[in-house]
Design a protein around this motif. Structure first.
Motif, PDB file in Angstrom:
ATOM      1  N   ARG A  17       0.895  -1.201   0.068  1.00 19.17           N
ATOM      2  CA  ARG A  17      -0.033   0.186  -0.035  1.00 19.17           C
ATOM      3  C   ARG A  17       0.922   1.451   0.002  1.00 19.17           C
ATOM      4  N   ARG A  65       2.228   1.889  -3.283  1.00 21.13           N
ATOM      5  CA  ARG A  65       0.927   2.480  -4.129  1.00 21.13           C
ATOM      6  C   ARG A  65       0.993   3.928  -3.866  1.00 21.13           C
ATOM      7  N   ARG A 108       3.449   6.031  -5.649  1.00 21.85           N
ATOM      8  CA  ARG A 108       2.983   6.241  -6.953  1.00 21.85           C
ATOM      9  C   ARG A 108       2.047   7.218  -7.423  1.00 21.85           C
ATOM     10  N   THR A 109       0.973   7.277  -6.477  1.00 23.74           N
ATOM     11  CA  THR A 109      -0.229   8.112  -6.712  1.00 23.74           C
ATOM     12  C   THR A 109       0.256   9.477  -6.007  1.00 23.74           C
TER      13      THR A 109
END
Ligand SMILES: [Zn+2]
Length: 883
Positions: free
Chosen positions: A34, A37, A40-41
């Protein structure tokens, strides 16, 4: 020592926690997925959703503010280290993770500390949250460089200039690779000419050895250039370039060139974070050109501002430096001389090395603790040398915890990032753990010349060939432990574990009680442990493994006080020879100590190993000495460093290195003669001491002959580069070893024995455990002799010219007037004139010559038949006949 204990304790805790950890692994992995992620976002609210109840929100906001950045195209997170918090897994874990975020062709890498806690919510026992996060360190910008397939330029008479280099592309095309700041790489295709014209006279000479002319001019048909984007506009003239539609075949060719050449420089190895070739940017003002020439294959020109000698021309295929020197700007900054130590950011004070060596697999596992002191004003990264084949497993600092390291490819380099910069004089301790396969190095080629490789090899007719006992040497060229980029005096403790059948000799005094067998449950896994302590600083550390029997051990007491523990470890067949070596080594040590008045290290071990090659190697505290087998295929009599009429020369040379080369170091490669020339001269002095003047004279004649035969290859100060371009190591030995020794003898003859030996002692005393240069020797000799010696060293060490002299005479009553004339350049040189009488032996007269013409009156001792200049005193001049 404190550091070592901490790590051992940590290991115990980790073992106990292993079972519980396995259960928690899935939950932690899920959370880390998580986090990856979120990176990345760059979604801060998603990050906040991962926090534990009660986490400090201000800290979390700060962390998200610096660590989550928009525009990420790929993210990778790798766990490096995990310990339980507060000694109990129910409290949670403290993780160290490396995070890589890619932004197209740019990337950033950070090391974080993450404290994780279970949520504690019912039904979610194995769900984890972030209690706290902190950035430990980061590398902000690395780049992935590729050619822009949508851009092509036609080039007409494109001229690119760097200091002493001109590239001209008469007709051709150019492709570019861009990063956010502009163009950083270029491929040129077409009809090009390169012209390299070094300014320094010595470098002109080397270029001439390479290509037959002082200026290298040749055609190239492709080139790869690398620049800092901010320099692009000043290097490339826009008017010579015109954008044209991309022509697929040219692009394909440019891409091939790019693929081959780009990987050779600036590429870093990121391990499991990315397999792609990420690169560093060249510094401002730096410039690299890989030029594919028809005649010389690929030539590399590089301008690298961080180097003391910042201009190089390199022969890629043969791995030879053709030219290497300081730019005009650099010379203006630092003057003609430099100490490589001035460029290092830190000084290593002490090593504590713990390693296991398994020689039949050429495998080493090592853990090196380094204590260092910062020398630069501010230090944010530490650069170490460590063999490329050794994989770094962890870098842990006592102050900062786990640190991130980058391997720069093909450079045996490890760059360690510090979380916060350190100021001058602060101390840092860190422990680096590594493992891998590592080839041993060969002995120094103190004396090797291959006359006929086929000679003496086993054939059907001669089936009897004794195989040499194998041995493995790891020393200054192996990079077997993390070390500074240049040699650096430090004390050390080395603990080495080896298989029980293997023996070891290493830098340092063997501690009492060792070697000791460390028994394992399975006796086949037993290890033998050695511990060596170097209480006096060493330039570099070394060890040799083989099968040894102790031939001799003794303690020498010096008249002026102090002792030396001497031992000889020999391959089993060499034990008898080992006893002879021990006896000789004791005599030599006593003799050298009597000249210098000191013996730098408390012990000295000789490792006598069998080898096809003669030669040796002498780190501090020990020397390996190759004992050539009778069946050796090599013939080495015709070598500058071989004195075939005196077999003890090698041991005398190697032992001298304890004083010259080890205790007194050389500050850069130009000064290697302070090690080799001194070792050679001291070996000759011992030969004279042991066997008398005739042997000494024959050695001086040999020094003289080799020096005169090879002097046109460059000055002594060129060090390893002598003979390098043509791969002729004999030229290197002839000049650095033999001319170096001859220069010392000439100096002694110029200033007198007392002054010379006092000067030696002063030089040694002032230089012990330091890296010094010719100017330090000059200063010591000037102090003791009261004579200016600037011209002497300038011409004999930094110059390649050999003086030309002739002698004449006239009789004036009861005297003869000798007239010595230098034809051409005036040198300081001691000329021995032999007066030859009709009815008696000739008489030698020493005349120190410092002017074009010198006259000396000598009372006649009979009827003079003639005079001539002696060739028996090592004086290096071409003697011209007649007067
Ligand atoms: Zn040597």
């Amino acid at each position: 020592m404190k550091l070592r204990t901490t790590i051992v304790l940590l290991a115990v805790v980790l073992c106990a926690a292993a079972a519980a950890r396995a259960q928690d692994d899935d939950g932690v992995r899920l959370l880390l997925g998580r986090v990856e992620r979120v990176v990345r976002t760059a979604d801060a609210s998603a990050y906040f959703a991962l926090l534990s109840a009660g986490a400090n929100l201000d800290r979390a906001r700060d962390f998200a503010g610096t660590e989550l950045m928009p525009g990420v195209t790929r993210s990778v997170l790798q766990e490096r280290d995990r310990v339980v918090l507060g000694g109990d897994a129910s409290n949670g874990y403290r993780l160290m993770v490396d995070v890589m975020a890619e932004f197209g062709s740019r990337a950033r890498i950070a090391t974080w500390r993450l404290d994780l806690k279970r949520t504690g919510a019912a039904g979610a026992e194995n769900e984890w949250t972030i209690a706290d996060a902190e950035r430990i360190s980061s590398v902000e910008s690395i780049y992935r460089v590729s050619l822009n397939g949508a851009k092509q330029y036609a080039a007409h008479d494109l001229k690119i200039a760097a200091e002493d280099l001109d590239l001209r592309l008469e007709e051709g095309s150019m492709f570019v690779a861009e990063i956010d700041g502009g163009v950083t790489a270029v491929v040129l295709l077409g009809k090009g000419i390169v012209n390299f014209h070094p300014a320094p006279a010595t470098e002109k000479g080397q270029v001439k050895i390479f290509c037959g002319s002082e200026t290298l001019e040749t055609r190239f048909d492709a080139a790869y250039l690398r620049v800092n984007p901010s320099d692009f506009d000043s290097i490339f003239t826009a008017s010579a370039l015109q954008a044209v539609p991309v022509e697929p075949r040219s692009l394909k060719r440019a891409q091939d060139v790019f693929r081959d050449e780009a990987q050779k420089s600036f590429v870093i190895d990121l391990g499991d974070l990315s397999r792609e070739p990420w690169t560093l940017l060249p510094g401002q003002g730096d410039f690299l050109a890989e030029m594919r020439t028809r005649r010389f294959d690929t030539l590399t020109y590089a301008r690298s501002g961080t180097e003391a000698e910042d201009i190089t021309l390199f022969d890629r295929k043969r791995h030879h430096n053709i030219a290497l020197y300081a730019s005009k700007v650099k010379l203006a900054q630092r003057g003609p001389f430099y100490n490589e130590d001035d460029l290092v950011d830190y000084d290593i004070l002490d090593y504590d090395i713990d390693m296991a060596a398994t020689p039949d697999r050429l495998w080493i596992d090592g853990r090196t603790s380094i204590r260092l002191k910062v020398r630069s004003t501010v230090l944010g990264t530490l650069t170490f040398r460590l063999a490329d084949s050794l994989t770094v497993q962890s870098i842990v600092s006592y102050q900062f915890g786990r640190l991130f390291g980058i391997r720069v490819k093909n450079q045996n380099t490890l760059v360690v990032n510090l979380p916060t910069p350190l100021g001058r004089d602060s101390e840092l301790s860190l422990t680096i753990t590594y493992a891998g396969r590592l080839e041993p190095q060969t002995a120094d080629r103190e004396a090797i010349a291959l006359l006929d490789p086929g000679q003496g090899r086993a054939t059907d007719d001669q089936p009897l060939m004794i195989a040499a006992e194998p041995s493995w040497l790891y020393s200054s060229r192996s990079f077997w432990y993390p070390q500074a980029a240049v040699s650096d005096y430090a004390t050390a403790r080395i603990r080495i574990s080896v298989p029980p059948a293997v023996d070891c000799v290493a830098s340092g005094e063997l501690e009492a009680g060792f070697p000791a067998i460390l028994a394992a449950k399975d006796p086949a896994q037993n290890r033998k442990i050695y511990v060596f302590t170097a209480a006096k600083p060493l330039r570099y550390l070394a060890f040799i493994l083989s099968r040894f029997a102790r031939a001799e051990t003794s303690t020498i007491g010096f008249e002026s006080g102090g002792t030396l523990n001497l031992s000889v470890e020999a391959n089993p067949r060499q034990v008898q020879r080992g006893r002879e070596v021990a006896e000789r080594a004791a005599e030599i040590a006593l003799f050298y100590q009597s000249i210098i008045g000191d013996s730098p290290y408390s012990s000295f071990a000789v490792a006598l190993v069998e080898s096809d090659l003669p030669g040796g190697h002498s780190p501090g505290y020990f020397a390996m000495l190759n004992q050539p087998l009778p069946s050796s295929p090599l013939v080495w009599r015709n070598d500058p460093a071989a004195f075939s009429n005196y077999p003890d020369f090698f041991i005398a040379h190697e032992l001298a290195h304890q004083w010259w080369g080890q205790a007194v170091g050389w500050r850069n490669y130009h000064e290697q003669w302070l090690s080799e020339g001194f070792a050679q001269y001291f070996a000759a002095l011992f030969a004279q001491h042991q066997k008398g003047d005739d042997l000494f004279v024959s050695m001086l004649r040999q020094l003289r002959k080799w020096s005169l035969d090879t002097s046109d290859q460059g000055p002594v100060s060129l060090g390893y580069r002598l003979g390098h371009i043509r791969g002729e190591s004999r030229v290197f030995r002839a000049l650095v070893y033999n001319k170096g020794a001859a220069v010392l003898h000439m100096l002694r003859r110029m200033i007198g024995d007392d002054e010379f030996f006092r000067g030696l002692r002063r030089f040694y005393r002032d230089s012990r455990f330091r890296k010094v240069g010719t100017d330090d020797l000059q200063a010591a000799m000037e102090r003791e002799s009261g004579k200016p010696l600037d011209r002497f060293f300038q011409q004999w060490i930094y110059g390649a010219t050999i003086p030309r002299v002739k002698v004449g005479y006239r009789l004036e009553g009861p005297e003869v007037v000798l007239r010595i004339e230098q034809v051409g350049e005036v040198f300081d040189l001691p000329v021995t004139v032999s007066l030859q009488y009709v009815d008696r032996k000739s008489v030698d007269v020493l005349v120190p010559v410092t002017e074009q013409v010198v006259e000396r009156r000598v009372p006649l001792a009979g009827v003079l038949r003639g005079v001539e200049i002696s060739k028996d005193d090592g004086m290096l001049a071409e003697i011209i006949k007649g007067s």
